[in-house]
Scaffold this motif. Structure first.
Motif, short mmCIF file in Angstrom:
data_model
loop_
_atom_site.label_atom_id
_atom_site.label_comp_id
_atom_site.label_asym_id
_atom_site.label_seq_id
_atom_site.Cartn_x
_atom_site.Cartn_y
_atom_site.Cartn_z
N THR A 80 -1.97 4.70 -8.92
CA THR A 80 -2.83 6.13 -8.99
C THR A 80 -3.70 6.02 -7.47
O THR A 80 -4.40 5.23 -7.52
N ILE A 81 -3.54 7.12 -6.61
CA ILE A 81 -4.25 7.02 -5.55
C ILE A 81 -5.42 8.01 -6.09
O ILE A 81 -5.23 9.41 -6.41
N PRO A 82 -6.74 7.68 -5.89
CA PRO A 82 -7.83 8.08 -6.43
C PRO A 82 -8.01 9.69 -5.65
O PRO A 82 -7.60 9.62 -4.35
N ALA A 83 -8.79 10.53 -6.48
CA ALA A 83 -8.94 11.93 -5.75
C ALA A 83 -10.03 11.23 -4.29
O ALA A 83 -10.88 10.68 -4.42
N GLY A 84 -9.61 12.07 -3.24
CA GLY A 84 -10.51 11.97 -2.07
C GLY A 84 -10.00 10.81 -1.24
O GLY A 84 -10.25 10.82 -0.14
N LYS A 141 0.79 -1.26 0.03
CA LYS A 141 -0.09 0.14 0.00
C LYS A 141 0.92 1.27 0.18
O LYS A 141 2.08 1.21 0.57
N VAL A 142 0.32 2.22 -0.92
CA VAL A 142 1.15 3.29 -0.87
C VAL A 142 0.07 4.56 -0.45
O VAL A 142 -1.13 4.55 -0.59
N SER A 143 0.67 5.42 0.61
CA SER A 143 -0.45 6.26 1.18
C SER A 143 0.41 7.84 0.98
O SER A 143 1.42 7.97 0.79
N ARG A 144 -0.37 8.79 0.96
CA ARG A 144 0.03 10.27 0.92
C ARG A 144 -0.40 10.74 2.14
O ARG A 144 -1.40 10.82 2.58
N GLN A 145 0.71 11.68 3.10
CA GLN A 145 0.29 12.26 4.34
C GLN A 145 0.72 13.62 4.35
O GLN A 145 1.81 13.99 3.26
N GLY A 146 0.34 14.41 4.99
CA GLY A 146 0.87 15.91 5.40
C GLY A 146 0.07 16.74 4.06
O GLY A 146 0.79 17.55 3.93
N GLY A 193 -3.28 18.99 2.15
CA GLY A 193 -4.32 19.48 2.78
C GLY A 193 -5.63 19.13 1.86
O GLY A 193 -5.65 18.33 1.14
N ALA A 194 -6.71 19.79 2.15
CA ALA A 194 -8.19 19.41 1.39
C ALA A 194 -7.92 19.59 -0.04
O ALA A 194 -8.39 18.74 -0.99
N VAL A 195 -7.24 20.60 -0.71
CA VAL A 195 -7.21 20.87 -2.16
C VAL A 195 -6.22 19.57 -2.77
O VAL A 195 -6.63 19.14 -3.80
N ASP A 196 -5.19 19.22 -1.96
CA ASP A 196 -4.33 18.35 -2.69
C ASP A 196 -5.12 17.00 -2.34
O ASP A 196 -5.23 15.99 -3.62
N LEU A 197 -5.94 16.60 -1.52
CA LEU A 197 -6.65 15.57 -1.36
C LEU A 197 -7.77 15.44 -2.42
O LEU A 197 -7.99 14.23 -2.89
N ALA A 198 -8.15 16.24 -2.88
CA ALA A 198 -9.25 16.33 -4.02
C ALA A 198 -8.66 16.00 -5.36
O ALA A 198 -9.50 15.95 -6.25
N THR A 199 -7.51 15.86 -5.65
CA THR A 199 -6.74 15.70 -6.71
C THR A 199 -6.08 14.37 -6.84
O THR A 199 -5.59 13.88 -5.76
#
Length: 290
Positions: A139-143, A107-112, A114-120
């Motif tokens: 690809t980590i999907p938007a959201g 599993k790959v995850s993104r941390q740190g 904000g909401a703007v980046d998470l929406a992409t």
């Protein structure tokens, strides 16, 4: 951040100008070169913007210098600017895998972020070390903060012990991630029979057995394989056979034992073993003949 500049003299009826300087302009911004202190004002506050340069460049010390000719030598203050970039993290529930295991899930995850980046959505680059395979990207999907992917395990067909490999994940403006994986060695001796059953009076060539070694990537040495029958009163095998160097298998005859007992069909297991290899077994049914 807010900074305060204070003049220490008691006569504050005159205005004066302070020249401000920062040692690393790329870390701090929004700072005017000149700061005006109005008459009657003992101190003045001013704002400093911390600049996010989107670069993984570590922490840095910025020295602020204030100079006013009327007040002699310049004064300084140090600001420690801590680097902060979003990070990638790799993880798996199976950090130890067998080389014959086929695949496992990571599993790959993104941390740190904000909401703007998470929406992409985020396309992450993947690289695998020796003995492992991964897709070029995941690809980590938007959201979503994370996404799983499949990792292939390469069986190198060598009796070479455990190996350590790694996975890495990278993305521009993110701190990269890595994950160590232990690949345990798995080689075996496999035994097969050309007949699943035969009569007890079939004699010394009742069936042909084949013993095969799986480490076909290294056949430079011969391999001694120990054999055993679970019931020598029904079926006999040689004590051992040798797979010659340069070959991956060897054949031998299975001997049926004709007894006088009316005992019906008998299941007999032949076991093949060699040091460092997983054991192989094959079962034959010896049919009664009275």
């Amino acid at each position: 951040i807010t900074a305060t500049l204070t003049r220490r003299n008691t006569v504050i009826c005159l205005a004066y100008t302070v020249v401000l300087h920062r040692s690393v302009p790329s870390f701090l911004s929004g700072l005017s070169a000149d700061l005006e202190v109005v008459p009657g004002q003992a101190s003045v506050e001013f704002s400093i913007l911390v600049h996010d340069n989107d670069i993984v460049d570590g922490d840095g010390i910025v020295t602020l210098t204030a100079t006013a000719p009327e007040y002699g030598d310049p004064v300084t203050a140090a600001v420690n600017v801590l680097d902060y970039e979003p990070i990638l993290v790799l993880s798996t529930l199976t950090p130890i895998v067998a080389e014959n295991g086929g695949t496992f899930v990571a599993k790959v995850s993104r941390q740190g972020i904000g909401a703007v980046d998470l929406a992409t959505e985020l396309i992450v680059n993947l690289v695998a070390g020796a003995g492992l395979t991964v897709p070029v990207t995941v690809t980590i999907p938007a959201g979503l903060h994370e996404q799983t992917f499949s990792v292939g395990i390469v069986d190198n067909n060598l009796l070479d012990g455990n190996r350590t490999s790694s996975l890495s994940a990278t993305k521009n403006l993110y701190e990269s991630a890595s994950l160590d994986v232990t690949i345990t060695d798995y080689e075996a001796v496999i035994i097969t029979l050309n007949k699943s059953s035969f009569l007890e009076n079939a004699g010394s060539k009742a069936a042909i057995a084949t013993v095969r070694r799986t480490d076909t990537g290294n056949l430079g040495q011969s391999l001694l394989v120990t054999l055993e029958s679970s019931d020598a009163t029904e079926l006999r095998v040689p004590a051992s056979v040798t797979i010659p160097a340069g070959q991956s298998s060897v054949e031998f005859f299975v001997v049926a034992v004709d007894d006088s007992d009316i005992d019906g069909p008998q299941n007999v297991t032949i076991t093949a073993s060699a040091g460092g290899y997983a054991i192989g077994t094959a079962t034959a049914v010896v049919l009664d003949h009275e």
